[in-house]
Design an enzyme around this catalytic site. Structure first.
Site: not given
Ligand code: NDP
Ligand code: OXD
Length: 337
Positions: A252, A300
């Protein structure tokens, strides 16, 4: 109540019976529906496929709802704030993507369970995008593209990338980290809670962030946007990176302090950045990120939700919400992701 109580004998009993029937009918026969609240997007395909999976349930596209009180389940992406508030019988919210930050930012969000998309096809798309971007920089296609603009013929060997750090080791981050490990890179990852993943040097918590990125040639951001991560990648963070490193943000835009990123590109240590996500999308025409020679902008697109592969989990979550079961891929509201 006071009115029918004043009816004498049988008339009163009959009235009670009719009233009970009407109330019962209202509760059992109100045709409950699913609302698709995904503005600015063609939804025919999603509506048709979901209708095939749930033939008896009306599936409506917001804002053309027959009766907001009939909506029990909403499939949501970037909803205008306040629009969920009027759905008084809502039982659950299904986010149409993986990141739920735009849903959670609504101050009038109803207090119902929320689930998000976790889909192997989405994960594959993200890994494939990242693989392409890392190859792009490794092969210096950024440099050759700039040289082409100036009609310059200047061969140069690939960049020597050996270390990659992935920020966020969730569904997408851990898949990306494993992919680059398989390709032979030294991979480190950073998450909130500590982890142990084969072949990946895992770091966790605020105090280990700089350690996690210290030797990285490429840093990939796959964190969710939360109160803890907003603007977290700031001047301090960029100053902890290696000279000539490459930064990729597919998570993001608001996780990054844009001024700090530009300073890191202009004065070091960053050599280049690939940005798929932005604080404001579409990226405004006057944003300096568009014109910067060391920034690659993509709109995106790194992992777009695929209707055909997610429809079954949405239908399943609808059924689960009806049965009072925990949804698949629930969002933890305390953590914010
Ligand atoms: P998950 O919720 O599965 O994973 C999030 C990870 O981030 C976890 O490992 C979590 O730690 C870690 N995390 C969260 N907060 C913190 C923090 N404060 N400090 C350190 N680590 C942290 O999310 P996804 O992998 O499914 O997706 C990640 C992001 O990708 C989504 O939230 C979205 O914004 C973005 N996205 C973008 C897309 C695009 O097209 N550009 C498409 C899909 C997603 P822990 O394991 O300890 O909980
Ligand atoms: C998602 C994205 O979060 O498309 O799935 O950004």
């Amino acid at each position: 109540m006071a009115i029918y109580r004043s009816f004498p004998g049988t008339a009163s009993a009959l009235y009670e019976l009719v009233l009970a029937g009407v109330i019962g009918w209202l509760y059992t026969e109100l045709p409950m529906s699913i609302a698709l609240i995904i503005p600015d997007r063609k939804l025919d395909d999603l509506q048709q496929r979901l209708q095939q999976a749930l033939p008896d349930i009306p599936i409506e596209i917001w804002p053309e709802l027959n009766e907001p009180a009939e909506v029990e389940f909403a499939v949501v992406w970037k909803q205008p704030h306040g629009c969920l508030n009027g759905l008084v019988n809502l039982k659950a919210i299904q986010c149409f993507g993986a990141g739920v930050d735009s849903i959670l930012s609504d101050p009038t969000l109803p207090d119902v369970p929320i689930s998000r998309i976790v889909d192997p096809a989405l994960t594959d798309a993200m890994v494939s995008y990242l693989d392409g971007v890392v190859s792009y920089y490794r092969l210096r296609l950024d440099l050759f593209s700039a040289q082409q603009q100036q009609l310059l013929w200047r061969p140069k060997g690939p960049r020597k990338f050996s270390h990659i750090t992935v920020l966020g080791l969730g569904e997408l981050g851990s898949a990306a980290a494993q992919h680059f490990t398989r390709l032979g890179f030294h991979v480190a990852g950073w998450s909130r809670s500590s982890k142990s993943l084969p072949g990946i040097q895992c770091y966790a918590g605020e105090e280990q962030l700089h350690q996690a990125v210290a030797s990285a040639d490429v840093i990939i951001c796959l964190l969710p946007l939360t109160a803890a991560t907003e603007s977290r990648l700031n001047t301090n963070f960029f100053q902890a990176l290696q000279p000539q490193s490459i930064f990729i943000n597919v998570a993001r835009g608001a996780i990054v302090d844009d001024a700090a990123l530009l300073a890191a590109l202009n004065n070091g240590p960053l050599a280049a950045a690939c940005l798929d996500v932005f604080r404001q999308e579409p990226l405004p025409q006057d944003s300096p990120l568009w014109q910067h020679p060391a920034i690659l902008v993509t709109p995106h697109v790194s992992a777009v939700t695929n209707v055909s592969t997610v429809v079954s989990q949405i239908a399943d979550n609808y059924q689960r919400s009806q049965q009072g079961l925990t949804l698949h891929h629930p969002v933890n509201l305390l953590k914010g992701y």
